[in-house]
Design a protein around this motif. Structure first.
Motif, PDB file in Angstrom:
ATOM      1  N   VAL A  25      53.903 -29.992  -5.115  1.00 14.63           N
ATOM      2  CA  VAL A  25      53.502 -31.461  -4.498  1.00 14.63           C
ATOM      3  C   VAL A  25      52.662 -31.483  -3.495  1.00 14.63           C
ATOM      4  N   GLY A  26      51.396 -31.988  -3.628  1.00 14.92           N
ATOM      5  CA  GLY A  26      50.354 -32.006  -2.627  1.00 14.92           C
ATOM      6  C   GLY A  26      49.305 -31.247  -2.511  1.00 14.92           C
ATOM      7  N   LEU A  27      48.211 -31.418  -2.177  1.00 16.76           N
ATOM      8  CA  LEU A  27      47.160 -30.633  -2.232  1.00 16.76           C
ATOM      9  C   LEU A  27      46.286 -30.479  -1.089  1.00 16.76           C
ATOM     10  N   ALA A  59      41.846 -31.191   5.549  1.00 17.25           N
ATOM     11  CA  ALA A  59      40.436 -31.263   5.504  1.00 17.25           C
ATOM     12  C   ALA A  59      39.918 -32.024   6.641  1.00 17.25           C
ATOM     13  N   LEU A  60      41.049 -32.591   7.299  1.00 18.50           N
ATOM     14  CA  LEU A  60      40.803 -33.221   8.738  1.00 18.50           C
ATOM     15  C   LEU A  60      40.482 -32.334  10.096  1.00 18.50           C
ATOM     16  N   SER A  61      41.088 -31.243   9.656  1.00 17.13           N
ATOM     17  CA  SER A  61      41.666 -30.501  10.915  1.00 17.13           C
ATOM     18  C   SER A  61      40.316 -29.682  11.530  1.00 17.13           C
ATOM     19  N   GLN A  62      40.326 -29.027  12.562  1.00 12.09           N
ATOM     20  CA  GLN A  62      39.251 -28.225  13.224  1.00 12.09           C
ATOM     21  C   GLN A  62      39.016 -26.968  12.514  1.00 12.09           C
ATOM     22  N   GLY A  63      39.953 -26.537  11.714  1.00 12.07           N
ATOM     23  CA  GLY A  63      39.808 -25.492  11.060  1.00 12.07           C
ATOM     24  C   GLY A  63      40.090 -23.949  11.511  1.00 12.07           C
ATOM     25  N   GLN A  64      40.959 -24.051  12.648  1.00 11.69           N
ATOM     26  CA  GLN A  64      41.400 -22.837  13.479  1.00 11.69           C
ATOM     27  C   GLN A  64      42.652 -22.449  12.674  1.00 11.69           C
ATOM     28  N   PHE A  65      42.425 -20.861  12.452  1.00 14.86           N
ATOM     29  CA  PHE A  65      43.583 -20.204  11.783  1.00 14.86           C
ATOM     30  C   PHE A  65      43.902 -19.142  12.699  1.00 14.86           C
ATOM     31  N   ALA A 197      52.173 -40.073  -6.965  1.00 12.27           N
ATOM     32  CA  ALA A 197      53.034 -39.727  -6.022  1.00 12.27           C
ATOM     33  C   ALA A 197      54.444 -39.140  -6.490  1.00 12.27           C
ATOM     34  N   VAL A 198      54.782 -37.954  -5.994  1.00 15.23           N
ATOM     35  CA  VAL A 198      56.372 -37.581  -6.364  1.00 15.23           C
ATOM     36  C   VAL A 198      57.279 -38.303  -5.604  1.00 15.23           C
ATOM     37  N   THR A 199      57.990 -38.811  -6.303  1.00 18.15           N
ATOM     38  CA  THR A 199      58.957 -39.762  -5.443  1.00 18.15           C
ATOM     39  C   THR A 199      60.593 -39.267  -5.546  1.00 18.15           C
ATOM     40  N   ALA A 233      53.764 -31.324   0.912  1.00 22.12           N
ATOM     41  CA  ALA A 233      53.234 -32.721   0.942  1.00 22.12           C
ATOM     42  C   ALA A 233      53.004 -33.339   2.581  1.00 22.12           C
ATOM     43  N   GLY A 234      52.880 -32.227   3.234  1.00 20.06           N
ATOM     44  CA  GLY A 234      52.338 -32.443   4.696  1.00 20.06           C
ATOM     45  C   GLY A 234      53.243 -32.978   5.911  1.00 20.06           C
ATOM     46  N   SER A 235      52.902 -33.392   6.741  1.00 18.77           N
ATOM     47  CA  SER A 235      53.911 -33.664   8.059  1.00 18.77           C
ATOM     48  C   SER A 235      54.312 -34.979   7.870  1.00 18.77           C
ATOM     49  N   PRO A 256      49.333 -39.922  16.957  1.00 16.86           N
ATOM     50  CA  PRO A 256      49.424 -38.876  16.205  1.00 16.86           C
ATOM     51  C   PRO A 256      48.266 -38.365  15.264  1.00 16.86           C
ATOM     52  N   LEU A 257      48.195 -36.943  14.805  1.00 15.26           N
ATOM     53  CA  LEU A 257      47.015 -36.280  14.195  1.00 15.26           C
ATOM     54  C   LEU A 257      47.647 -36.357  12.736  1.00 15.26           C
ATOM     55  N   GLY A 258      46.623 -36.726  11.978  1.00 12.93           N
ATOM     56  CA  GLY A 258      47.012 -36.771  10.400  1.00 12.93           C
ATOM     57  C   GLY A 258      46.586 -37.893   9.604  1.00 12.93           C
ATOM     58  N   GLU A 259      46.933 -37.994   8.612  1.00  8.05           N
ATOM     59  CA  GLU A 259      46.068 -39.153   7.550  1.00  8.05           C
ATOM     60  C   GLU A 259      47.332 -39.803   7.050  1.00  8.05           C
ATOM     61  N   PRO A 260      47.260 -41.077   6.365  1.00  5.11           N
ATOM     62  CA  PRO A 260      48.003 -41.817   6.065  1.00  5.11           C
ATOM     63  C   PRO A 260      49.245 -41.310   5.307  1.00  5.11           C
ATOM     64  N   THR A 261      49.064 -40.362   4.362  1.00  7.00           N
ATOM     65  CA  THR A 261      50.060 -39.843   3.455  1.00  7.00           C
ATOM     66  C   THR A 261      50.799 -38.849   4.237  1.00  7.00           C
ATOM     67  N   ASN A 262      50.509 -38.737   5.402  1.00  7.84           N
ATOM     68  CA  ASN A 262      51.612 -37.671   6.210  1.00  7.84           C
ATOM     69  C   ASN A 262      52.778 -38.654   6.708  1.00  7.84           C
ATOM     70  N   ASP A 263      53.246 -39.179   5.817  1.00  8.97           N
ATOM     71  CA  ASP A 263      54.434 -39.850   6.076  1.00  8.97           C
ATOM     72  C   ASP A 263      55.927 -39.386   5.911  1.00  8.97           C
ATOM     73  N   ALA A 444      59.361 -25.103   0.121  1.00  9.70           N
ATOM     74  CA  ALA A 444      58.543 -25.864   1.164  1.00  9.70           C
ATOM     75  C   ALA A 444      57.520 -25.061   1.877  1.00  9.70           C
ATOM     76  N   ALA A 445      56.317 -25.535   2.063  1.00  6.76           N
ATOM     77  CA  ALA A 445      55.335 -24.714   2.798  1.00  6.76           C
ATOM     78  C   ALA A 445      54.485 -25.596   3.406  1.00  6.76           C
ATOM     79  N   GLY A 446      53.625 -25.198   4.534  1.00  5.18           N
ATOM     80  CA  GLY A 446      52.784 -26.389   5.280  1.00  5.18           C
ATOM     81  C   GLY A 446      53.815 -27.040   6.293  1.00  5.18           C
TER      82      GLY A 446
HETATM   83  C1  LIG Z   1      42.307 -33.992  13.437  1.00  8.92           C
HETATM   84  C2  LIG Z   1      43.381 -32.425  13.318  1.00  8.92           C
HETATM   85  C3  LIG Z   1      43.023 -31.339  13.554  1.00  8.92           C
HETATM   86  C4  LIG Z   1      43.856 -30.280  13.330  1.00  8.92           C
HETATM   87  N1  LIG Z   1      43.306 -28.811  13.567  1.00  8.92           N
HETATM   88  C5  LIG Z   1      44.129 -27.781  13.337  1.00  8.92           C
HETATM   89  C6  LIG Z   1      43.476 -26.465  13.430  1.00  8.92           C
HETATM   90  O1  LIG Z   1      42.404 -26.420  13.924  1.00  8.92           O
HETATM   91  N2  LIG Z   1      44.599 -25.539  13.228  1.00  8.92           N
HETATM   92  C7  LIG Z   1      45.733 -25.768  12.601  1.00  8.92           C
HETATM   93  O2  LIG Z   1      46.329 -24.865  12.383  1.00  8.92           O
HETATM   94  N3  LIG Z   1      46.199 -26.688  12.497  1.00  8.92           N
HETATM   95  C8  LIG Z   1      45.457 -28.058  12.746  1.00  8.92           C
HETATM   96  N4  LIG Z   1      45.807 -29.208  12.379  1.00  8.92           N
HETATM   97  C9  LIG Z   1      47.128 -29.348  11.816  1.00  8.92           C
HETATM   98  C10 LIG Z   1      47.067 -29.044  10.370  1.00  8.92           C
HETATM   99  O3  LIG Z   1      45.852 -29.443   9.926  1.00  8.92           O
HETATM  100  C11 LIG Z   1      48.198 -29.213   9.506  1.00  8.92           C
HETATM  101  O4  LIG Z   1      49.253 -28.735   9.992  1.00  8.92           O
HETATM  102  C12 LIG Z   1      48.070 -28.708   8.011  1.00  8.92           C
HETATM  103  O5  LIG Z   1      46.756 -29.099   7.424  1.00  8.92           O
HETATM  104  C13 LIG Z   1      49.099 -29.012   7.093  1.00  8.92           C
HETATM  105  O6  LIG Z   1      48.681 -28.777   5.894  1.00  8.92           O
HETATM  106  P1  LIG Z   1      49.837 -29.283   4.364  1.00  8.92           P
HETATM  107  O7  LIG Z   1      49.073 -28.450   3.435  1.00  8.92           O
HETATM  108  O8  LIG Z   1      50.849 -28.971   4.783  1.00  8.92           O
HETATM  109  O9  LIG Z   1      49.431 -30.685   4.645  1.00  8.92           O
HETATM  110  P2  LIG Z   1      48.275 -31.599   4.478  1.00  8.92           P
HETATM  111  O10 LIG Z   1      46.829 -31.165   4.307  1.00  8.92           O
HETATM  112  O11 LIG Z   1      48.309 -33.053   5.091  1.00  8.92           O
HETATM  113  O12 LIG Z   1      48.376 -31.872   2.630  1.00  8.92           O
HETATM  114  C14 LIG Z   1      49.673 -32.756   2.285  1.00  8.92           C
HETATM  115  C15 LIG Z   1      49.044 -33.419   1.051  1.00  8.92           C
HETATM  116  O13 LIG Z   1      50.166 -33.861   0.213  1.00  8.92           O
HETATM  117  C16 LIG Z   1      50.018 -35.240  -0.377  1.00  8.92           C
HETATM  118  N5  LIG Z   1      51.283 -35.800  -0.463  1.00  8.92           N
HETATM  119  C17 LIG Z   1      51.717 -36.312   0.455  1.00  8.92           C
HETATM  120  N6  LIG Z   1      53.009 -37.028  -0.073  1.00  8.92           N
HETATM  121  C18 LIG Z   1      52.987 -36.839  -1.489  1.00  8.92           C
HETATM  122  C19 LIG Z   1      53.607 -37.171  -2.617  1.00  8.92           C
HETATM  123  N7  LIG Z   1      55.025 -37.876  -2.346  1.00  8.92           N
HETATM  124  N8  LIG Z   1      53.469 -36.823  -3.895  1.00  8.92           N
HETATM  125  C20 LIG Z   1      52.358 -36.266  -4.154  1.00  8.92           C
HETATM  126  N9  LIG Z   1      51.417 -35.643  -3.017  1.00  8.92           N
HETATM  127  C21 LIG Z   1      51.790 -36.106  -1.737  1.00  8.92           C
HETATM  128  C22 LIG Z   1      48.981 -35.794   0.844  1.00  8.92           C
HETATM  129  O14 LIG Z   1      48.232 -36.754   0.181  1.00  8.92           O
HETATM  130  C23 LIG Z   1      48.023 -34.626   1.134  1.00  8.92           C
HETATM  131  O15 LIG Z   1      47.150 -34.608   0.463  1.00  8.92           O
HETATM  132  C24 LIG Z   1      44.969 -30.372  12.802  1.00  8.92           C
HETATM  133  C25 LIG Z   1      45.191 -31.549  12.310  1.00  8.92           C
HETATM  134  C26 LIG Z   1      44.477 -32.615  12.424  1.00  8.92           C
HETATM  135  C27 LIG Z   1      44.882 -33.953  11.738  1.00  8.92           C
END
Ligand SMILES: Cc1cc2nc3c(=O)[nH]c(=O)nc-3n(C[C@H](O)[C@H](O)[C@H](O)COP(=O)(O)OP(=O)(O)OC[C@H]3O[C@@H](n4cnc5c(N)ncnc54)[C@H](O)[C@@H]3O)c2cc1C
Length: 492
Positions: A25-27, A59-65, A197-199, A233-235, A256-263, A444-446
């Protein structure tokens, strides 16, 4: 709040519309890594992404690992590190009780670095050797945590572990990393559907998660997951109800840092089947005073005119400490020699002052407080040791009039933040109930899972992407094999 239903009982599913061994769930980064590993383990995978394309906040992040233990980049840049040193540092700085996950994070870190590079994520063999929040000048390594900060520098030899995805300076490292990962994902033909969307989750009579409900183009469907479901599915950063409940200060004053689907959909899906939540009040915020790094030579005081921390701390640790001061008020005091505007422009310049008396009056701190703080600090600097907070000798300098002040209070600055709490998981990213037993079939991951760092005090930049990619992979691999093993056991 995203609408999350259920769970639905498998016996109530009229018919499965489609099926896979492993449903992800989520890419974002976690989902891409989970999907790739499950696919490579031979599982029939389906990734379901709510947006029109993969990427997420990753994809919005700074890309630090945050990677270490002796990666090729660390070695090429002349730094020695070991999994033990990385573990000792992280064990000292974090309060996580998830010991097995912390050990895996450190012991697998070199292999994780190698894996990321093998997928095409680029890291230059060049270090940035000054203090910065992130770099876009091409270097592949910088210090992004509290390794050199007291008392941690005495616990383990400090090594930089912020592996910065290298780019051309224009595009964020997170975009470059996700372009590489999603490119590999597509080349290998991992199946994914978008705008879906997974509901909800589907459970069988043994409470095993065996599928998901999906809403796409106004139509509901059921997708069976024969081996497991990985929530990636993110934060919940962009969910005002969850953030005001759990992170009231930053939710009110910060961005908050994130994108709208981080809900919070991932969190709520886990909650719907009784997964425990951990560290929900955890947050890392940033409005760094550096660069330029000379600003670290100033002092930070609260509304009582007193220092409360070493100024060379990681910027997230500084924000966490400011949040604990009365009314979250703090000031950065500089003198003429080191004066500059903080590069990130997050703080308001108060004024310049010829005398300490004027400065005390303007800031409204108790009369004599700043005079006492400056006298004690300057006397420590002359003696060569910050006896109060052990700021590193690199940043010790006597401060003399005239002074200048920036207001770095949380309510009056531009703090950006992200949540650290989420679903409780183990070292295989299995989703755990409050009693510590896994919900069968669910991972659950991420950022929908609880981070290893519980707060900004404990965090180092890069810990999110590093953990999301590593535990995403482990979730995908385990889900793929768990179902296979279950089948083998079932069939004797
Ligand atoms: C500006 C910015 C800078 C950052 N810089 C860093 C950094 O340099 N280093 C670092 O470690 N962290 C950084 N972070 C934090 C880091 O980016 C996130 O913690 C990380 O990307 C989370 O990855 P994820 O795969 O869990 O979630 P996401 O990358 O948010 O992916 C989740 C995906 O799930 C999808 N989704 C949501 N709900 C559903 C649903 N119901 N059904 C299907 N799909 C769904 C979303 O559309 C999204 O594509 C930063 C964040 C931001 C915003």
């Amino acid at each position: 709040m995203p609408v999350i239903e259920g769970p639905v009982r498998a016996s109530e599913v009229p018919a499965w519309d489609s099926s896979a061994d492993v449903v992800v769930v989520g890419l974002g980064v976690a989902g891409a890594c989970a999907g790739l590993e499950a696919h490579r383990a031979g599982a029939d995978v389906l990734v379901i992404e709510r947006a029109g394309a993969g990427g997420g906040a990753s994809a919005l992040s700074q890309g630090q690992f945050y990677l270490g233990g002796g990666t090729d980049v660390q070695r090429a840049c002349g730094y020695s590190d070991s999994p033990e040193a990385m573990y000792s540092f992280l064990r000292a700085v974090t309060t996580t009780g998830d010991e097995d996950s912390l050990r895996v994070f450190c012991e697998q870190s070199v292999a994780q670095f190698d894996w990321l590079e093998a997928q095409g994520v680029p890291f230059a063999r060049e270090a940035y050797r000054h203090k910065a929040v992130y770099v876009r000048s091409g270097e592949g390594l910088l210090s992004t945590g509290n390794e050199k900060v007291w008392p941690f520098r005495e616990v383990a030899p400090p090594a930089p572990r912020g592996h910065q995805v290298s780019g051309d300076g224009e595009i964020s490292g997170g975009y470059i990393a996700m372009k590489a990962l999603l490119g590999t994902f597509e080349r290998e033909g991992v199946p994914a559907i978008y705008d879906a969307a997974v509901t909800g989750l589907v459970q069988d009579d043994d409470d095993r998660v065996v599928g998901v409900t999906v809403m796409s183009a106004g139509r509901a469907s059921f997708v069976q997951a024969r081996r497991g479901v990985v929530l990636a599915a993110g934060s919940f950063n962009l969910n005002p109800e969850l953030t005001s409940e759990n992170i009231p200060l930053f939710s009110r004053f910060g961005k908050p840092l994130g994108e709208p689907t981080n809900d919070g959909a991932g969190l709520l899906l886990g909650r719907s089947v009784g997964v425990a939540e951990k560290g929900m009040s955890g947050v890392v915020a940033t409005a760094s005073i550096y660069p330029p790094e000379d600003l670290i030579k100033g002092i930070v005081v609260n509304a009582a005119g007193e220092r409360f921390m070493p100024e060379d701390a990681y910027h997230g640790r500084m924000a966490a400490n400011i949040a604990r001061q009365p009314d979250a008020v703090a000031y950065l005091i500089l003198d003429e020699e080191i004066f500059a505007y903080p590069k990130h422009g997050s703080h308001t310049f108060v004024d310049a002052f010829e005398t300490v008396d004027e400065m005390e009056h303007a800031l409204g701190v108790p009369v004599g407080s700043l005079a006492g703080t400056l006298a004690a600090y300057n006397s420590d600097v002359e003696a060569g040791e910050d006896s109060a907070f052990h700021k590193h000798g690199d940043w010790l300098k006597v401060l003399t009039a005239p002074y200048a002040v920036f207001d770095i209070s949380i309510p009056r600055s531009d703090y950006h933040w992200m949540s650290l709490g989420g679903l409780w998981t183990d070292e295989w990213a299995r989703a755990l109930r409050p009693d510590g037993t896994p919900v069968p079939g669910l991972y659950a991951a991420g950022a929908c899972a609880a981070h290893l760092a519980q707060d900004g005090d404990e965090y180092a930049s890069g810990m999110s992407l590093a953990a999301a990619s590593l535990f995403g992979r482990r979730a995908g691999a385990h889900a793929a094999s768990d179902g296979a093993n279950r089948g083998a056991a079932t069939h004797g």
